[in-house]
Design an enzyme around this catalytic site. Structure first.
Site, PDB file in Angstrom:
ATOM      1  N   VAL A  11       0.828  -1.208   0.000  1.00  0.00           N
ATOM      2  CA  VAL A  11       0.000   0.000   0.000  1.00  0.00           C
ATOM      3  C   VAL A  11       0.863   1.260   0.000  1.00  0.00           C
ATOM      4  O   VAL A  11       0.654   2.190  -0.793  1.00  0.00           O
ATOM      5  CB  VAL A  11      -0.935   0.005   1.239  1.00  0.00           C
ATOM      6  CG1 VAL A  11      -1.651   1.335   1.394  1.00  0.00           C
ATOM      7  CG2 VAL A  11      -1.946  -1.125   1.138  1.00  0.00           C
ATOM      8  N   ASP A  30      10.782   3.141   5.611  1.00  0.00           N
ATOM      9  CA  ASP A  30      10.549   1.771   6.095  1.00  0.00           C
ATOM     10  C   ASP A  30      11.731   1.398   6.969  1.00  0.00           C
ATOM     11  O   ASP A  30      12.846   1.875   6.739  1.00  0.00           O
ATOM     12  CB  ASP A  30      10.437   0.803   4.910  1.00  0.00           C
ATOM     13  CG  ASP A  30       9.687  -0.458   5.268  1.00  0.00           C
ATOM     14  OD1 ASP A  30       8.561  -0.642   4.779  1.00  0.00           O
ATOM     15  OD2 ASP A  30      10.238  -1.277   6.047  1.00  0.00           O
ATOM     16  N   ALA A 252     -18.153 -17.218  -9.108  1.00  0.00           N
ATOM     17  CA  ALA A 252     -17.972 -18.353  -8.191  1.00  0.00           C
ATOM     18  C   ALA A 252     -16.609 -18.978  -8.466  1.00  0.00           C
ATOM     19  O   ALA A 252     -16.090 -18.902  -9.574  1.00  0.00           O
ATOM     20  CB  ALA A 252     -19.080 -19.366  -8.408  1.00  0.00           C
ATOM     21  N   GLY A 257      -8.963 -15.087  -1.348  1.00  0.00           N
ATOM     22  CA  GLY A 257      -7.751 -15.145  -0.526  1.00  0.00           C
ATOM     23  C   GLY A 257      -7.123 -13.773  -0.506  1.00  0.00           C
ATOM     24  O   GLY A 257      -7.828 -12.772  -0.629  1.00  0.00           O
ATOM     25  N   CYS A 260      -5.922  -9.121   2.212  1.00  0.00           N
ATOM     26  CA  CYS A 260      -6.935  -8.226   2.797  1.00  0.00           C
ATOM     27  C   CYS A 260      -8.187  -8.938   3.304  1.00  0.00           C
ATOM     28  O   CYS A 260      -8.498  -8.876   4.489  1.00  0.00           O
ATOM     29  CB  CYS A 260      -7.328  -7.165   1.783  1.00  0.00           C
ATOM     30  SG  CYS A 260      -6.005  -6.014   1.479  1.00  0.00           S
ATOM     31  N   LYS A 263      -7.959 -11.365   6.419  1.00  0.00           N
ATOM     32  CA  LYS A 263      -7.472 -10.649   7.612  1.00  0.00           C
ATOM     33  C   LYS A 263      -8.498  -9.598   8.067  1.00  0.00           C
ATOM     34  O   LYS A 263      -8.816  -9.498   9.256  1.00  0.00           O
ATOM     35  CB  LYS A 263      -6.144  -9.982   7.260  1.00  0.00           C
ATOM     36  CG  LYS A 263      -5.633  -8.973   8.248  1.00  0.00           C
ATOM     37  CD  LYS A 263      -4.287  -8.409   7.818  1.00  0.00           C
ATOM     38  CE  LYS A 263      -4.401  -7.274   6.821  1.00  0.00           C
ATOM     39  NZ  LYS A 263      -4.783  -5.979   7.360  1.00  0.00           N
ATOM     40  N   LYS A 320      -4.940 -14.452  -6.921  1.00  0.00           N
ATOM     41  CA  LYS A 320      -5.705 -13.988  -8.081  1.00  0.00           C
ATOM     42  C   LYS A 320      -4.694 -13.648  -9.176  1.00  0.00           C
ATOM     43  O   LYS A 320      -3.494 -13.602  -8.895  1.00  0.00           O
ATOM     44  CB  LYS A 320      -6.568 -12.788  -7.712  1.00  0.00           C
ATOM     45  CG  LYS A 320      -5.792 -11.553  -7.330  1.00  0.00           C
ATOM     46  CD  LYS A 320      -6.733 -10.385  -7.171  1.00  0.00           C
ATOM     47  CE  LYS A 320      -5.950  -9.084  -7.206  1.00  0.00           C
ATOM     48  NZ  LYS A 320      -6.794  -7.922  -7.135  1.00  0.00           N
ATOM     49  N   ARG A 327      -0.328 -14.822  -0.331  1.00  0.00           N
ATOM     50  CA  ARG A 327      -0.842 -14.774   1.049  1.00  0.00           C
ATOM     51  C   ARG A 327      -2.298 -15.244   1.086  1.00  0.00           C
ATOM     52  O   ARG A 327      -3.127 -14.772   0.312  1.00  0.00           O
ATOM     53  CB  ARG A 327      -0.719 -13.349   1.603  1.00  0.00           C
ATOM     54  CG  ARG A 327       0.726 -13.007   1.955  1.00  0.00           C
ATOM     55  CD  ARG A 327       0.873 -11.599   2.417  1.00  0.00           C
ATOM     56  NE  ARG A 327       0.726 -10.648   1.313  1.00  0.00           N
ATOM     57  CZ  ARG A 327       0.759  -9.328   1.464  1.00  0.00           C
ATOM     58  NH1 ARG A 327       0.928  -8.811   2.661  1.00  0.00           N
ATOM     59  NH2 ARG A 327       0.629  -8.524   0.423  1.00  0.00           N
TER      60      ARG A 327
HETATM   61  C1  UDX Z   1      -9.258  -6.262  -1.984  1.00  0.00           C
HETATM   62  C2  UDX Z   1     -10.252  -5.116  -2.236  1.00  0.00           C
HETATM   63  O1  UDX Z   1     -10.886  -5.315  -3.500  1.00  0.00           O
HETATM   64  C3  UDX Z   1      -9.547  -3.773  -2.187  1.00  0.00           C
HETATM   65  O2  UDX Z   1     -10.483  -2.725  -2.335  1.00  0.00           O
HETATM   66  C4  UDX Z   1      -8.837  -3.665  -0.833  1.00  0.00           C
HETATM   67  O3  UDX Z   1      -8.175  -2.470  -0.710  1.00  0.00           O
HETATM   68  C5  UDX Z   1      -7.879  -4.816  -0.640  1.00  0.00           C
HETATM   69  O4  UDX Z   1      -8.588  -6.051  -0.754  1.00  0.00           O
HETATM   70  P1  UDX Z   1      -7.415  -7.562  -3.415  1.00  0.00           P
HETATM   71  O5  UDX Z   1      -7.191  -8.384  -2.186  1.00  0.00           O
HETATM   72  O6  UDX Z   1      -6.241  -7.042  -4.167  1.00  0.00           O
HETATM   73  O7  UDX Z   1      -8.327  -6.275  -3.056  1.00  0.00           O
HETATM   74  O8  UDX Z   1      -8.240  -8.461  -4.435  1.00  0.00           O
HETATM   75  P2  UDX Z   1      -9.673  -8.511  -5.086  1.00  0.00           P
HETATM   76  O9  UDX Z   1      -9.556  -8.245  -6.532  1.00  0.00           O
HETATM   77  O10 UDX Z   1     -10.661  -7.720  -4.354  1.00  0.00           O
HETATM   78  O11 UDX Z   1      -9.983 -10.073  -4.908  1.00  0.00           O
HETATM   79  C6  UDX Z   1      -9.991 -10.675  -3.624  1.00  0.00           C
HETATM   80  C7  UDX Z   1     -10.239 -12.154  -3.713  1.00  0.00           C
HETATM   81  O12 UDX Z   1     -11.585 -12.420  -4.092  1.00  0.00           O
HETATM   82  C8  UDX Z   1      -9.373 -12.899  -4.718  1.00  0.00           C
HETATM   83  O13 UDX Z   1      -8.922 -14.104  -4.142  1.00  0.00           O
HETATM   84  C9  UDX Z   1     -10.299 -13.193  -5.868  1.00  0.00           C
HETATM   85  O14 UDX Z   1      -9.954 -14.345  -6.578  1.00  0.00           O
HETATM   86  C10 UDX Z   1     -11.626 -13.368  -5.132  1.00  0.00           C
HETATM   87  N1  UDX Z   1     -12.801 -13.097  -5.974  1.00  0.00           N
HETATM   88  C11 UDX Z   1     -13.042 -11.835  -6.412  1.00  0.00           C
HETATM   89  C12 UDX Z   1     -13.685 -14.127  -6.270  1.00  0.00           C
HETATM   90  O15 UDX Z   1     -13.498 -15.284  -5.863  1.00  0.00           O
HETATM   91  N2  UDX Z   1     -14.791 -13.842  -7.026  1.00  0.00           N
HETATM   92  C13 UDX Z   1     -15.065 -12.595  -7.478  1.00  0.00           C
HETATM   93  O16 UDX Z   1     -16.096 -12.420  -8.149  1.00  0.00           O
HETATM   94  C14 UDX Z   1     -14.160 -11.563  -7.174  1.00  0.00           C
END
Ligand code: UDX
Length: 432
Positions: A11, A30, A252, A257, A260, A263, A320, A327
């Site tokens: 971040v 840091d 789906a 994971g 964010c 946690k 993703k 993580r």
């Molecule tokens: C998330 C939030 O979107 C962001 O706003 C915040 O600041 C940090 O956490 P991020 O963890 O980078 O961001 O990933 P995101 O794209 O939101 O996806 C999170 C998880 O959900 C991934 O594991 C993704 O595979 C899963 N996901 C997302 C699904 O399983 N289905 C979906 O339709 C969308």
């Protein structure tokens, strides 16, 4: 403006580089000396599309600087963002040691007005503690404001998210703090929501919890689809076109994971409990997410019967696509569960293999998707990288021992794969 970001993790780094790109003078601090010495040379510790170029460009233009000295960062900047990690303690609570420590060090080094803004995701009321900590340690007569300015960056598209946000949330308690943050964000021309600090903190937790709820909801519905032979992709499309629901976050799959959602959900459940509210809905969201990984294992067992000594080709490790972040990646739990049953794992991921090697000592890491397919009893898709969408299926079929594909992210067209002679099993897409 002169800005400091304390904490040069995901971040902090993205935020710092983007503020510099907007023309501000930014210092990223840091306490990890190795990380800072790498960053000074333009070496980025994470994979995030566009970040390396952004950092290099702004280092060159002298708008971005890296340091291990909080003192230097505090001295030279009017706005100080706290972007240190808030990892989960064993009990789900967020560990705020880093925040407290940084708040104290900022206070000790402040000699005139500073605006201290929380960027890290923190439980509601952390702002109060930051204020209290700074008040306790700051020199007399030095004024300051605390603000909450949560980030909503998604890994893989964080720079675009920063530059084109759906909204910017500013939690403030004074006109001065409000004006400073408004002028800082003016170049982005984005909708700005101004609230008090506690509301801003809650907006962040509530947004992530709601998105996780959406994912678990559609995953729960996918289980019903499997039982009756309905198609989850059609159900999601039909639901998502309702503007009140919206089509995003209705894919789906094997579950969410990342650093964010898991946690933040834990922290939100825990802070709610501390405040006297049992947030059962979010506990169910978490449970469904765990069950989803077990559901993939169930599908593998239904198709292969005995897992012991079978070879499973796994495509995807990162939680993703477009990131090397593993993580809380569902891939790790799924692979470990398969290995516990005696499976041999061959795995490929375009970016995340280096980070996963030490955690998956028994898996064979492959140089491309085809090597992962070779002599495997089944191909399992865990992450929806674009590279996996365009495979040469004739080649895949020849390489696999059996033409079985478990598509944990529903990236393939079941009809097309069936026509090519594969046994296709997706999530919530079974034919009855
Ligand atoms: C998330 C939030 O979107 C962001 O706003 C915040 O600041 C940090 O956490 P991020 O963890 O980078 O961001 O990933 P995101 O794209 O939101 O996806 C999170 C998880 O959900 C991934 O594991 C993704 O595979 C899963 N996901 C997302 C699904 O399983 N289905 C979906 O339709 C969308």
């Amino acid at each position: 403006m002169n800005i400091s970001i304390i904490g040069s993790g995901y971040v902090g780094l993205v935020t710092g580089a983007c503020f510099a790109e907007l023309g501000n003078k930014v210092i990223c601090a840091d306490n990890d000396t190795e990380k800072i010495s790498d960053l000074k040379k333009g070496v980025i510790p994470i994979y995030e599309p566009g970040l390396e170029e952004l950092v290099a460009n702004n280092l060159k233009r002298k708008r971005l600087r890296f340091t291990t000295s909080i003192k230097e960062a505090v001295k030279e900047s009017e706005i100080i963002f706290i972007a240190v990690g808030t990892p989960s303690l064993g009990n789900g609570e967020a560990d705020l040691t880093g925040i407290e420590n940084v708040a104290r060090q900022i206070a000790i080094n402040m000699s005139s007005y500073r605006l201290i803004a929380e960027k890290s995701t923190v439980p509601v009321e952390t702002g109060e503690w930051v204020k209290h900590t700074i008040s306790t340690h700051v020199k007399r007569n030095v004024k300051f404001d605390v603000a909450s300015n949560p980030e909503f960056l998604r890994e893989g598209c964080a720079i675009n998210d920063f530059m084109h946000p759906d909204r910017i949330v500013i939690g403030v308690e004074s006109k001065k703090a409000r004006d400073i943050l408004l002028s800082l964000y003016k170049p982005l021309h984005a909708p700005i929501v101004i609230t008090n600090i506690k509301s801003a903190e809650l907006i962040k937790h509530a947004s992530n919890a709601f998105l996780a709820t959406k994912i678990s909801f559609i995953n729960a519905v996918s289980n019903i689809c499997d039982k009756v032979g309905a198609q989850i992709t059609e159900v999601a499309e039909g639901m998502g076109l309702d503007k009140r629901i919206g089509s995003s976050f209705l894919n789906a799959g094997v579950g969410y994971g990342g650093s964010c959602f898991p946690k933040d959900l834990d922290a939100f459940i825990t802070i709610s409990e501390k405040l006297g509210y049992n947030f059962e809905l979010l506990k169910a969201v978490k449970d469904i997410n765990e069950q989803q990984k077990a559901c993939v294992l169930g599908k593998l067992k239904d198709a292969l019967w005995i897992i012991k000594d079978k070879t499973i080709g796994v495509l995807g490790l990162s939680f993703k696509p477009s990131t090397d972040d593993i993580r809380n990646a569902p891939s790790l739990d799924i692979i470990k569960a398969l290995e516990a049953e005696g499976a041999n794992i061959k795995v490929y991921d375009p970016q995340a293999m280096a980070k996963a090697r030490s955690m998956l000592k028994n898996a064979k890491f492959c140089k491309d998707p085809y090597q992962a397919c070779k002599d495997a009893d089944c191909l399992l898709i865990v992450t929806e990288w674009d590279e996996f969408k365009e495979l040469d299926f004739t080649r895949v079929k020849k390489l696999l021992k059996r033409p079985l594909i478990i598509d944990g992210r529903n990236i393939y067209d079941p009809k097309k794969l069936s026509k090519l002679g594969f046994i296709y099993i997706g999530i919530g897409r079974s034919e009855k």
